[in-house]
Design a protein around this motif. Sequence first.
Motif, PDB file in Angstrom:
ATOM      1  N   ASP A  62       0.537  -1.201  -0.112  1.00 52.09           N
ATOM      2  CA  ASP A  62       0.117   0.019   0.028  1.00 52.09           C
ATOM      3  C   ASP A  62       0.920   1.168  -0.118  1.00 52.09           C
ATOM      4  O   ASP A  62       0.355   2.101  -0.207  1.00 52.09           O
ATOM      5  CB  ASP A  62      -1.000   0.069   1.206  1.00 52.09           C
ATOM      6  CG  ASP A  62      -2.183  -0.597   0.905  1.00 52.09           C
ATOM      7  OD1 ASP A  62      -2.239  -1.298  -0.055  1.00 52.09           O
ATOM      8  OD2 ASP A  62      -2.803  -1.066   1.864  1.00 52.09           O
ATOM      9  N   LEU A  63       2.066   1.033   0.106  1.00 49.01           N
ATOM     10  CA  LEU A  63       3.005   2.475   0.360  1.00 49.01           C
ATOM     11  C   LEU A  63       3.427   2.660  -1.072  1.00 49.01           C
ATOM     12  O   LEU A  63       3.465   1.872  -2.027  1.00 49.01           O
ATOM     13  CB  LEU A  63       4.258   2.057   0.970  1.00 49.01           C
ATOM     14  CG  LEU A  63       4.205   1.828   2.502  1.00 49.01           C
ATOM     15  CD1 LEU A  63       5.698   1.618   2.975  1.00 49.01           C
ATOM     16  CD2 LEU A  63       3.327   2.868   3.287  1.00 49.01           C
ATOM     17  N   MET A  64       3.237   4.041  -1.277  1.00 52.40           N
ATOM     18  CA  MET A  64       3.929   4.502  -2.670  1.00 52.40           C
ATOM     19  C   MET A  64       5.187   3.963  -2.918  1.00 52.40           C
ATOM     20  O   MET A  64       6.205   3.797  -1.888  1.00 52.40           O
ATOM     21  CB  MET A  64       4.062   6.116  -2.725  1.00 52.40           C
ATOM     22  CG  MET A  64       2.686   6.845  -2.209  1.00 52.40           C
ATOM     23  SD  MET A  64       1.412   6.539  -3.735  1.00 52.40           S
ATOM     24  CE  MET A  64       2.214   7.666  -4.541  1.00 52.40           C
ATOM     25  N   GLN A  65       5.591   3.921  -4.265  1.00 51.55           N
ATOM     26  CA  GLN A  65       6.786   3.398  -4.542  1.00 51.55           C
ATOM     27  C   GLN A  65       8.115   4.392  -3.852  1.00 51.55           C
ATOM     28  O   GLN A  65       9.110   3.702  -3.452  1.00 51.55           O
ATOM     29  CB  GLN A  65       7.154   3.522  -6.123  1.00 51.55           C
ATOM     30  CG  GLN A  65       8.399   3.017  -6.523  1.00 51.55           C
ATOM     31  CD  GLN A  65       8.906   1.745  -6.101  1.00 51.55           C
ATOM     32  OE1 GLN A  65       7.960   0.921  -5.652  1.00 51.55           O
ATOM     33  NE2 GLN A  65      10.018   1.271  -6.246  1.00 51.55           N
ATOM     34  N   ARG A  66       8.009   5.360  -3.774  1.00 46.78           N
ATOM     35  CA  ARG A  66       9.056   6.250  -3.269  1.00 46.78           C
ATOM     36  C   ARG A  66       9.386   6.177  -1.745  1.00 46.78           C
ATOM     37  O   ARG A  66      10.457   6.127  -1.393  1.00 46.78           O
ATOM     38  CB  ARG A  66       8.516   7.942  -3.684  1.00 46.78           C
ATOM     39  CG  ARG A  66      10.031   8.621  -4.064  1.00 46.78           C
ATOM     40  CD  ARG A  66       9.952  10.084  -4.514  1.00 46.78           C
ATOM     41  NE  ARG A  66       9.048  10.138  -5.559  1.00 46.78           N
ATOM     42  CZ  ARG A  66       8.355  11.183  -5.658  1.00 46.78           C
ATOM     43  NH1 ARG A  66       8.437  12.179  -4.907  1.00 46.78           N
ATOM     44  NH2 ARG A  66       7.786  11.414  -7.046  1.00 46.78           N
ATOM     45  N   LYS A  67       8.239   6.162  -1.249  1.00 51.96           N
ATOM     46  CA  LYS A  67       8.348   5.632   0.203  1.00 51.96           C
ATOM     47  C   LYS A  67       9.047   4.377   0.402  1.00 51.96           C
ATOM     48  O   LYS A  67       9.885   4.186   1.274  1.00 51.96           O
ATOM     49  CB  LYS A  67       6.910   5.679   0.738  1.00 51.96           C
ATOM     50  CG  LYS A  67       6.617   5.467   2.166  1.00 51.96           C
ATOM     51  CD  LYS A  67       6.750   6.537   3.278  1.00 51.96           C
ATOM     52  CE  LYS A  67       6.926   6.527   4.426  1.00 51.96           C
ATOM     53  NZ  LYS A  67       5.932   6.034   5.211  1.00 51.96           N
ATOM     54  N   ARG A  68       8.573   3.385  -0.414  1.00 54.18           N
ATOM     55  CA  ARG A  68       9.203   1.999  -0.312  1.00 54.18           C
ATOM     56  C   ARG A  68      10.491   2.149  -0.415  1.00 54.18           C
ATOM     57  O   ARG A  68      11.485   1.603   0.510  1.00 54.18           O
ATOM     58  CB  ARG A  68       8.358   1.132  -0.878  1.00 54.18           C
ATOM     59  CG  ARG A  68       7.043   0.447  -0.713  1.00 54.18           C
ATOM     60  CD  ARG A  68       6.277  -0.099  -1.831  1.00 54.18           C
ATOM     61  NE  ARG A  68       6.897  -1.254  -2.351  1.00 54.18           N
ATOM     62  CZ  ARG A  68       6.077  -2.092  -3.072  1.00 54.18           C
ATOM     63  NH1 ARG A  68       4.807  -1.887  -3.360  1.00 54.18           N
ATOM     64  NH2 ARG A  68       6.675  -3.249  -3.380  1.00 54.18           N
ATOM     65  N   GLU A  69      11.035   2.922  -1.363  1.00 54.75           N
ATOM     66  CA  GLU A  69      12.370   2.934  -1.694  1.00 54.75           C
ATOM     67  C   GLU A  69      13.105   3.612  -0.615  1.00 54.75           C
ATOM     68  O   GLU A  69      14.319   3.344  -0.036  1.00 54.75           O
ATOM     69  CB  GLU A  69      12.558   3.800  -2.779  1.00 54.75           C
ATOM     70  CG  GLU A  69      12.572   2.713  -4.195  1.00 54.75           C
ATOM     71  CD  GLU A  69      12.505   3.535  -5.629  1.00 54.75           C
ATOM     72  OE1 GLU A  69      12.921   4.787  -5.728  1.00 54.75           O
ATOM     73  OE2 GLU A  69      12.044   2.917  -6.563  1.00 54.75           O
TER      74      GLU A  69
END
Length: 431
Positions: free
Chosen positions: A279-286
């Motif tokens: 559910d996290l945005m890609q940028r947050k995951r990175e």
Amino acid sequence: MHRHSDLPKAFADLGIEVRFLKALRKMEFSKPSEIQVRMIPPALDGHDILGQARTGTGKTAAFGLPILQKLDPARRLQAICLAPTRELAVQVSGELKRLAEFANLHVVTVYGGQKIATQLHQLGRKPHFVVGTPGRLMDFMRRGALDISNVRFAVLDEVDRMLDIGFRDDIREILSRITGAHQTILVSATISDEIRRLSKKYMSEPVEIDVSRDKITVDEVDQTYVTVESCDKSRLLRMVLEQERPPVCIVFCNTKAMARKLAGRLHDAGLNVKEIHGDLMQRKRERVMDLFRRHKINVLVATDLAARGIDVSKISHIINYDIPADPEIYVHRIGRTARMGERGTAITFVTRDEGKELTNVEMLINREIPARDMSGFKPSPPREQVKEPPPPAPPSRYETPVVETAAGAPIKAQPKTLGSRFRTSRRRRRL
Ligand code: AMP
């Protein structure tokens, strides 16, 4: 000042050239892992390969080194690698870039969640090797931005996961678009019938390499389980974290919702924790992965999919907050610790209803997982079991008749005792 005598000779003996040995020296790979010993020579000889190996075995360098070595720096796109998730794609391409540092070869990564324009620009810089998720690769192919018809090397990494995620059609389409002669390497932690069918269709007389046996769970992982009620899990986890004080730990949950809830609770309890799930945005995951990789977070709460291919060395602890229904997933999870010969700890929480799942894991890994002594942990008192029955409803013509037991006694809920709640479930599991 480096001398050639410092170069890792064992890799040279497998046929690896000096330009890559220099990178290996810089990466501090002194000895090839088992899959590298077994895969590099046939891959250099041009064989198709069906490899059974999980993340953590050194599989990336096993297929990466021979392919990179066979690329022609003067020609454009010659190799593709398909990976199930963004994280794995980024991890694989990161490793390939490091391996290619002294070889004048250009590796590009494409995956969903990042701007198409940025990746289009990178593809325009004529990479030799493209690593990507199947969906995004298809997207570029449909736009005419990527022509793979003449690639000479195709790698499918973590094929089992790609099929689980539903990339079946994309994989087939991508492979059938390669029309020139090419070498195919397929790597998977498990080899199902479907994977065999894929390999029959798209590979020619593949060499089979299996490094999964015996090492299905690495001996260096100290594995235990704890029986716990669901409602006590987060308190138990805090106690385990308190006792173990793990420097780098992943806590696995079976669902995104649970990962989110648990991370929130741990955070509120003052722990240095972050979450990673779909559910996290890609940028947050990175960003989270970057913090974890730099060991700025001790505890990462993760779901399986988001954690695929997490490449963080020195993960000391894996905690299965939820035992997975599929024992293979357990193996994937704990394979993230004790990498490359280091020791690791795996602790699995098991509720009373999950004895079967634990037994399935034990059957797969062919060993018994001992119970962990958590005698200091006080389970919550049993919830109020026997409630006053609601007042009888007024008689109705439509009421169903009351069924009584043979003795005519009303059936009452049995209050649970602490003893029965925490009696070890091993005997019952075996029955
Ligand atoms: P992989 O299974 O390819 O994801 O690799 C797992 C981890 O082991 C990665 O961090 C690699 O950089 C590292 N690694 C791979 N091969 C070696 C080696 N021969 N010596 C030391 N580390 C390695």
